[in-house]
Design an enzyme around this catalytic site. Structure first.
Site, PDB file in Angstrom:
ATOM      1  N   ARG A 124       0.880  -1.430  -0.027  1.00 16.83           N
ATOM      2  CA  ARG A 124       0.037  -0.064  -0.002  1.00 16.83           C
ATOM      3  C   ARG A 124       0.939   1.171   0.067  1.00 16.83           C
ATOM      4  NH1 ARG A 124      -5.172   1.358   3.546  1.00 16.83           N
ATOM      5  NH2 ARG A 124      -6.110  -0.008   1.975  1.00 16.83           N
ATOM      6  N   HIS A 148      -7.585   0.897  -6.545  1.00 15.91           N
ATOM      7  CA  HIS A 148      -7.546   0.196  -5.175  1.00 15.91           C
ATOM      8  C   HIS A 148      -8.249  -1.295  -5.784  1.00 15.91           C
ATOM      9  CE1 HIS A 148      -7.781  -1.116  -1.247  1.00 15.91           C
ATOM     10  NE2 HIS A 148      -8.659  -0.334  -0.527  1.00 15.91           N
ATOM     11  N   GLN A 154     -10.094  -3.778  -3.245  1.00 16.04           N
ATOM     12  CA  GLN A 154     -11.469  -3.183  -2.668  1.00 16.04           C
ATOM     13  C   GLN A 154     -12.505  -3.590  -3.674  1.00 16.04           C
ATOM     14  OE1 GLN A 154     -12.307  -1.919   0.447  1.00 16.04           O
ATOM     15  NE2 GLN A 154     -14.184  -2.367  -0.120  1.00 16.04           N
ATOM     16  N   ASP A 184     -17.034   7.571  -1.574  1.00 18.09           N
ATOM     17  CA  ASP A 184     -15.735   7.386  -0.710  1.00 18.09           C
ATOM     18  C   ASP A 184     -15.388   8.710  -0.088  1.00 18.09           C
ATOM     19  OD1 ASP A 184     -13.301   6.520   0.407  1.00 18.09           O
ATOM     20  OD2 ASP A 184     -12.512   6.460  -1.571  1.00 18.09           O
ATOM     21  N   CYS A 215     -16.279   1.750   0.830  1.00 20.71           N
ATOM     22  CA  CYS A 215     -15.071   0.844   1.164  1.00 20.71           C
ATOM     23  C   CYS A 215     -14.501   1.149   2.578  1.00 20.71           C
ATOM     24  CB  CYS A 215     -13.661   1.367   0.253  1.00 20.71           C
ATOM     25  SG  CYS A 215     -13.271   3.169   0.522  1.00 20.71           S
ATOM     26  N   ARG A 252     -13.627  -8.386   1.817  1.00 21.12           N
ATOM     27  CA  ARG A 252     -12.243  -8.254   1.562  1.00 21.12           C
ATOM     28  C   ARG A 252     -11.353  -9.356   1.913  1.00 21.12           C
ATOM     29  NH1 ARG A 252      -9.755  -3.223   1.440  1.00 21.12           N
ATOM     30  NH2 ARG A 252      -8.123  -4.311   0.726  1.00 21.12           N
TER      31      ARG A 252
HETATM   32  N1  NVA Z   1      -9.963   6.699  -1.389  1.00 14.25           N
HETATM   33  C1  NVA Z   1      -9.462   6.468   0.049  1.00 14.25           C
HETATM   34  C2  NVA Z   1      -9.577   4.953   0.002  1.00 14.25           C
HETATM   35  C3  NVA Z   1      -9.587   4.297   1.489  1.00 14.25           C
HETATM   36  C4  NVA Z   1      -9.653   2.812   1.660  1.00 14.25           C
HETATM   37  C5  NVA Z   1      -7.900   6.591   0.300  1.00 14.25           C
HETATM   38  O1  NVA Z   1      -7.149   6.631  -0.519  1.00 14.25           O
HETATM   39  O2  NVA Z   1      -7.665   7.117   1.278  1.00 14.25           O
HETATM   40  N1   CP Z   2     -11.036   0.029   2.473  1.00 14.71           N
HETATM   41  C1   CP Z   2      -9.720  -0.247   3.005  1.00 14.71           C
HETATM   42  O1   CP Z   2      -8.779  -0.444   2.281  1.00 14.71           O
HETATM   43  O2   CP Z   2      -9.718   0.115   4.326  1.00 14.71           O
HETATM   44  P1   CP Z   2      -8.325   0.222   5.106  1.00 14.71           P
HETATM   45  O3   CP Z   2      -7.578   1.510   4.664  1.00 14.71           O
HETATM   46  O4   CP Z   2      -8.592   0.074   6.462  1.00 14.71           O
HETATM   47  O5   CP Z   2      -7.405  -1.063   4.667  1.00 14.71           O
END
Ligand code: NVA
Ligand code: CP
Length: 315
Positions: free
Chosen positions: A116, A143, A146, A233, A273, A301
């Site tokens: 990540r 993502h 997700q 989101d 998500c 997930r």
């Molecule tokens: N768009 C959000 C998704 C988190 C799971 C981010 O990138 O922070």
């Molecule tokens: N939706 C998601 O990816 O959650 P986290 O940021 O908690 O991993």
């Protein structure tokens, strides 16, 4: 070809999961059908230890609850070992090149990398310089894990995917990009409903449009009309500073009870998500209401990822 008449092959061509752009419709079906199978087995107490002896390095440059929990538990449930690496505690946090890190991880007997991070390029570099599968656990652009869980959740509810309509409201971010790509490929009519200032990236929109039915619109009534799935989101993704101008432009796109009625369907479901900010992108009435599938989505997930891990690390 729809998911309902797709015969699983038990394997996919792809070595990595960097973006769903690299995945065919059939490969996405393969993951979803395996996810349904492993979920059913898991719920019936049938043990699957196909990843015994396998190790997944999990590198996090950003916070996570669901992604960490689901990859970690997914590996453990499949008999494997999840190795959590907070980037700040490794030399990556002191700018050791990704290309060196990729070669070092690959030489330690590790079988796969989940990462990540911010830049999609870092994933591409890991994949290029390493010799083991790389899985995208979220970047600024995509993502995919997700969205696989979301598709699984939608399929469980509707018993099909092709011909449904999904409307995403809000920031044209990593979730919007992955929804556009996956839905277009699978024959789901996808609308991204957002102010033009926060539209998804044009090159990703063009790519998705070439795959299927994709609409980008500022018009909420038009965008959500007939939607089977409404999703949203956060206004500010990880790494983005709070910006009052952006908040003001996105606030009219909040998913609330009135907006849910605009689909014209009483079967519409809501996805997010997570993490969510109640009162910002979505009201409590919707996210905690009976149309919301957020906890099935979060649980999925685990199952979707186990399918990805089996297909990529299990060969
Ligand atoms: N768009 C959000 C998704 C988190 C799971 C981010 O990138 O922070
Ligand atoms: N939706 C998601 O990816 O959650 P986290 O940021 O908690 O991993």
């Amino acid at each position: 070809m729809d998911i309902t008449n797709y015969a699983p092959k038990g394997k996919i061509q792809n070595k990595h999961l960097l973006t769903l752009k690299d995945y065919s419709k059939e490969e996405i079906y393969e993951i979803l059908l395996l996810a349904l199978k492993v979920k059913k087995e898991y719920k019936s107490g049938i043990k699957n230890d196909a990843l015994t002896g396998k190790t997944l390095a999990m590198i996090f440059f950003k916070s996570s609850t669901r992604t960490r929990l689901s990859f970690e538990m997914g590996m453990l449930q499949l008999g494997g070992y999840p190795m959590y690496l907070n980037s700040a505690d490794t030399q990556l946090g002191r700018n050791e090149p990704i290309s060196d890190t990729a070669r070092i991880i690959s030489r330690m007997g590790i079988d796969g990398i989940m990462i990540r991070t911010f830049n999609q390029k870092d994933l591409e570099e890991l994949a290029e310089y390493g010799s083991i599968p790389v899985i995208n656990g979220l970047t600024d652009l995509y993502h995919p894990c997700q969205v696989l869980a979301d598709l699984l959740t939608v399929y469980e509810r509707f018993g099909r995917l092709r011909g449904l309509k999904l409307a995403y409201l809000g920031d044209g971010n990593n979730m919007a990009h992955s929804y556009m790509i996956a839905c277009a490929k699978l024959g789901i009519d996808v609308s991204i409903v957002c102010p033009k200032e926060y539209s998804p990236l044009s090159e990703i929109t063009e790519y998705a449009k070439a795959q299927g039915s994709v609409t980008i619109t500022e018009d909420i009534a038009e965008g959500v009309k007939g939607a089977d799935v409404i999703c949203t989101d956060v206004f500010f993704s990880m790494g983005q500073p709070k910006d009052p101008k952006k908040e003001a432009l996105l606030t009219p796109y909040q998913v609330n009870e009135e907006l849910m009625k605009k689909t014209g369907k009483d079967t519409t479901v809501f996805l997010h998500c997570l993490p969510a900010h109640r009162g910002e992108e979505v009201t409590s009435g919707v996210i905690d209401g009976k149309q919301s599938l957020i906890f099935d989505e979060a649980e999925n997930r685990l199952h979707a990822q186990k399918a990805v891990l089996l297909l990529l690390l299990g060969r």
